[in-house]
Write an enzyme that holds these catalytic residues in place. Structure first.
Site, PDB file in Angstrom:
ATOM      1  N   CYS A 175       0.810  -1.225   0.000  1.00 24.12           N
ATOM      2  CA  CYS A 175       0.000   0.000   0.000  1.00 24.12           C
ATOM      3  C   CYS A 175       0.842   1.274   0.000  1.00 24.12           C
ATOM      4  O   CYS A 175       0.312   2.363  -0.190  1.00 24.12           O
ATOM      5  CB  CYS A 175      -0.960  -0.010   1.179  1.00 24.12           C
ATOM      6  SG  CYS A 175      -1.923  -1.514   1.238  1.00 24.12           S
ATOM      7  N   HIS A 203      -3.499   7.039   2.058  1.00 21.56           N
ATOM      8  CA  HIS A 203      -3.922   5.697   1.641  1.00 21.56           C
ATOM      9  C   HIS A 203      -5.266   5.391   2.312  1.00 21.56           C
ATOM     10  O   HIS A 203      -5.441   5.586   3.511  1.00 21.56           O
ATOM     11  CB  HIS A 203      -2.864   4.676   2.038  1.00 21.56           C
ATOM     12  CG  HIS A 203      -3.330   3.266   1.906  1.00 21.56           C
ATOM     13  ND1 HIS A 203      -3.948   2.804   0.761  1.00 21.56           N
ATOM     14  CD2 HIS A 203      -3.287   2.224   2.766  1.00 21.56           C
ATOM     15  CE1 HIS A 203      -4.255   1.524   0.935  1.00 21.56           C
ATOM     16  NE2 HIS A 203      -3.874   1.147   2.139  1.00 21.56           N
ATOM     17  N   ASN A 233     -10.293  -0.629   0.018  1.00 20.34           N
ATOM     18  CA  ASN A 233      -8.841  -0.471   0.063  1.00 20.34           C
ATOM     19  C   ASN A 233      -8.258  -1.037  -1.233  1.00 20.34           C
ATOM     20  O   ASN A 233      -8.294  -2.241  -1.458  1.00 20.34           O
ATOM     21  CB  ASN A 233      -8.302  -1.226   1.288  1.00 20.34           C
ATOM     22  CG  ASN A 233      -6.791  -1.176   1.400  1.00 20.34           C
ATOM     23  OD1 ASN A 233      -6.100  -0.795   0.468  1.00 20.34           O
ATOM     24  ND2 ASN A 233      -6.285  -1.580   2.552  1.00 20.34           N
TER      25      ASN A 233
HETATM   26  O1  UT7 Z   1      -3.878  -1.315   3.488  1.00 18.30           O
HETATM   27  C1  UT7 Z   1      -2.908  -1.341   4.464  1.00 18.30           C
HETATM   28  C2  UT7 Z   1      -3.069  -2.225   5.510  1.00 18.30           C
HETATM   29  N1  UT7 Z   1      -4.347  -2.513   6.080  1.00 18.30           N
HETATM   30  C3  UT7 Z   1      -4.876  -1.766   7.059  1.00 18.30           C
HETATM   31  O2  UT7 Z   1      -4.437  -0.677   7.329  1.00 18.30           O
HETATM   32  C4  UT7 Z   1      -5.990  -2.365   7.867  1.00 18.30           C
HETATM   33  C5  UT7 Z   1      -5.807  -2.043   9.314  1.00 18.30           C
HETATM   34  N2  UT7 Z   1      -6.778  -2.654  10.183  1.00 18.30           N
HETATM   35  C6  UT7 Z   1      -8.096  -2.376  10.160  1.00 18.30           C
HETATM   36  O3  UT7 Z   1      -8.543  -1.578   9.371  1.00 18.30           O
HETATM   37  C7  UT7 Z   1      -8.995  -3.030  11.198  1.00 18.30           C
HETATM   38  O4  UT7 Z   1      -8.188  -3.667  12.162  1.00 18.30           O
HETATM   39  C8  UT7 Z   1     -10.018  -4.036  10.598  1.00 18.30           C
HETATM   40  C9  UT7 Z   1     -11.062  -3.289   9.808  1.00 18.30           C
HETATM   41  C10 UT7 Z   1      -9.283  -5.016   9.705  1.00 18.30           C
HETATM   42  C11 UT7 Z   1     -10.727  -4.777  11.723  1.00 18.30           C
HETATM   43  O5  UT7 Z   1     -11.360  -3.872  12.603  1.00 18.30           O
HETATM   44  P1  UT7 Z   1     -11.228  -4.075  14.179  1.00 18.30           P
HETATM   45  O6  UT7 Z   1     -12.036  -3.030  14.823  1.00 18.30           O
HETATM   46  O7  UT7 Z   1      -9.751  -4.132  14.492  1.00 18.30           O
HETATM   47  O8  UT7 Z   1     -11.964  -5.456  14.395  1.00 18.30           O
HETATM   48  P2  UT7 Z   1     -11.371  -6.793  15.011  1.00 18.30           P
HETATM   49  O9  UT7 Z   1     -10.447  -7.440  14.031  1.00 18.30           O
HETATM   50  O10 UT7 Z   1     -10.872  -6.513  16.388  1.00 18.30           O
HETATM   51  O11 UT7 Z   1     -12.673  -7.667  15.102  1.00 18.30           O
HETATM   52  C12 UT7 Z   1     -13.753  -7.319  15.991  1.00 18.30           C
HETATM   53  C13 UT7 Z   1     -14.815  -8.389  15.874  1.00 18.30           C
HETATM   54  C14 UT7 Z   1     -14.274  -9.811  16.017  1.00 18.30           C
HETATM   55  O12 UT7 Z   1     -15.258 -10.556  16.717  1.00 18.30           O
HETATM   56  P3  UT7 Z   1     -15.073 -10.872  18.292  1.00 18.30           P
HETATM   57  O13 UT7 Z   1     -13.784 -11.617  18.389  1.00 18.30           O
HETATM   58  O14 UT7 Z   1     -15.021  -9.520  18.948  1.00 18.30           O
HETATM   59  O15 UT7 Z   1     -16.289 -11.666  18.608  1.00 18.30           O
HETATM   60  C15 UT7 Z   1     -14.191 -10.314  14.602  1.00 18.30           C
HETATM   61  O16 UT7 Z   1     -14.314 -11.716  14.527  1.00 18.30           O
HETATM   62  O17 UT7 Z   1     -15.422  -8.338  14.574  1.00 18.30           O
HETATM   63  C16 UT7 Z   1     -15.386  -9.638  13.979  1.00 18.30           C
HETATM   64  N3  UT7 Z   1     -15.279  -9.484  12.535  1.00 18.30           N
HETATM   65  C17 UT7 Z   1     -16.337  -9.284  11.736  1.00 18.30           C
HETATM   66  N4  UT7 Z   1     -17.642  -9.218  11.999  1.00 18.30           N
HETATM   67  C18 UT7 Z   1     -18.475  -8.982  10.965  1.00 18.30           C
HETATM   68  C19 UT7 Z   1     -14.141  -9.449  11.763  1.00 18.30           C
HETATM   69  N5  UT7 Z   1     -14.467  -9.249  10.487  1.00 18.30           N
HETATM   70  C20 UT7 Z   1     -15.816  -9.133  10.445  1.00 18.30           C
HETATM   71  C21 UT7 Z   1     -16.731  -8.917   9.399  1.00 18.30           C
HETATM   72  N6  UT7 Z   1     -18.037  -8.834   9.707  1.00 18.30           N
HETATM   73  N7  UT7 Z   1     -16.350  -8.736   8.118  1.00 18.30           N
END
Ligand code: UT7
Length: 324
Positions: free
Chosen positions: A111, A251, A281
């Site tokens: 990215c 980005h 993204n």
């Molecule tokens: O492009 C360059 C690199 N990429 C980035 O910069 C991405 C950086 N990271 C992020 O943008 C975020 O960390 C994400 C959008 C990927 C995830 O958001 P988050 O607030 O960090 O969520 P999380 O991974 O902590 O997940 C929270 C909950 C989990 O459930 P539990 O364990 O709390 O029950 C996940 O299993 O959300 C769940 N979850 C989803 N639920 C519904 C993860 N993906 C999904 C989904 N739909 N698609």
């Protein structure tokens, strides 16, 4: 010698995949995706390829700059999803547009790719070796997405953006400073694993060469700490205050990352244009896609102070300050 952006162009695949479409594919919801990422829809390539998207964006950037393909000295494509490893996507673009006088090569920096490609063009042009370049970010991330993994498949989209840059004699114009860095020891938090790496799991790949693997929380933490530091360094080198920046073109990975960076820099969100809701993204394509949108809509104007910043796999990060 500084470089300045003379033209922009972009290309998006026709097919749009909405959050509601994704609800039918994995256990997710429109509300979760919008709240956690700011995304509503993204474009997905069906008949398009990385090379065809890059070519269309390049042609539009040349037209915007009023240049012919024969004028181009250098073509740099930032991509990590080219159809084949060799020849480079840049060489394919060269052939498609007929830029016979150009040297063409790719950069893979995930990215941060567009930023690194732009900085590479800047260094070449500053050295006097070349006078201009087409710098392109292009990705078909859908080709390496595991459509059963809800933690990654909702995040990415396909597209390409391009800029035509050339040397600029005018003092205080064009790119004023560049900063960049890499943290290779953190590479494991975001990687595209090749099929060969785990032959036991071959079935799970179903015709794909690689899959995206990401520890989202770790990448998030890295982005909100490292990116503002990198931007502050570039601002200090340019002698510009964050408060004097008209637009921060970042980005487009997550609206919450952009909001956190805006807070850390003490600059309001009105200075942080976003298109993540419509594109998702798109990795190395996201910055030039947004730049083209801002250029064509007239939101970015001659004389504006603009900061570009990319970050992602590697891990890598970069920023530059420019006078448009
Ligand atoms: O492009 C360059 C690199 N990429 C980035 O910069 C991405 C950086 N990271 C992020 O943008 C975020 O960390 C994400 C959008 C990927 C995830 O958001 P988050 O607030 O960090 O969520 P999380 O991974 O902590 O997940 C929270 C909950 C989990 O459930 P539990 O364990 O709390 O029950 C996940 O299993 O959300 C769940 N979850 C989803 N639920 C519904 C993860 N993906 C999904 C989904 N739909 N698609």
């Amino acid at each position: 010698m500084a470089i300045t952006i003379k033209g922009t162009g972009s290309s998006l695949p026709k097919k749009v995949l909405t959050n509601f479409d994704l609800e039918k594919m994995v256990d997710t919801s429109d509300a979760w995706i919008r709240e956690r990422t700011g995304m509503s829809e993204r474009h997905i390539a069906e008949n398009e390829t990385v090379a065809s998207l890059a070519t269309e964006a390049a042609k539009k950037a040349l037209a915007d700059a009023g240049k012919d393909a024969a004028d181009v000295d250098m073509i740099i494509v930032a991509t990590c999803t080219g159809e084949v490893m060799v020849p480079s996507t840049a060489c394919k673009v060269q052939a498609e547009i007929g830029a016979d006088n150009a040297v063409a090569f790719d950069i893979n920096s995930a990215c941060s790719g567009f930023l690194f490609a732009l900085q590479t063009a800047g260094a070449y042009i500053a050295s006097g070796m070349h006078k201009n370049a087409l710098v392109i970010g292009a990705e078909v991330l859908s080709s390496i997405i595991n459509w059963e993994d809800r933690s990654t498949c909702v995040l990415f989209g396909d597209g390409a953006g391009a800029v035509f840059v050339e040397n600029c004699e005018e003092e205080g114009r064009g790119i004023l400073s560049m900063a960049q860095g890499s943290s290779g020891s953190k590479g494991g938090v975001l990687y595209f694993r090749k099929r060969e790496a785990d032959p036991d799991k071959e079935d799970e790949y179903e015709g794909k060469d690689a899959f995206v693997h990401m520890n989202g929380a770790e990448v998030y933490k890295f982005a909100v700490r490292q990116v503002p530091e990198c931007i502050e360094k570039a601002l200090a080198d340019a002698g510009v205050k964050a408060a004097d920046v008209d637009l921060f073109v970042l980005h487009q990975a997550n609206i919450r990352i952009i909001e956190a960076i805006s807070k850390r820099l003490g600059a309001g969100m009105e200075h942080f244009p976003v298109n993540i809701d419509k594109t998702g993204n798109t990795s190395s394509a996201s910055i030039p896609l947004l730049l083209d949108e801002l250029n064509r809509s007239g939101r970015i104007k001659a004389g504006d102070t603009v900061v570009l910043s990319g970050f992602g796999g590697g891990l890598t990060y970069g920023a530059c300050v420019m006078k448009w």
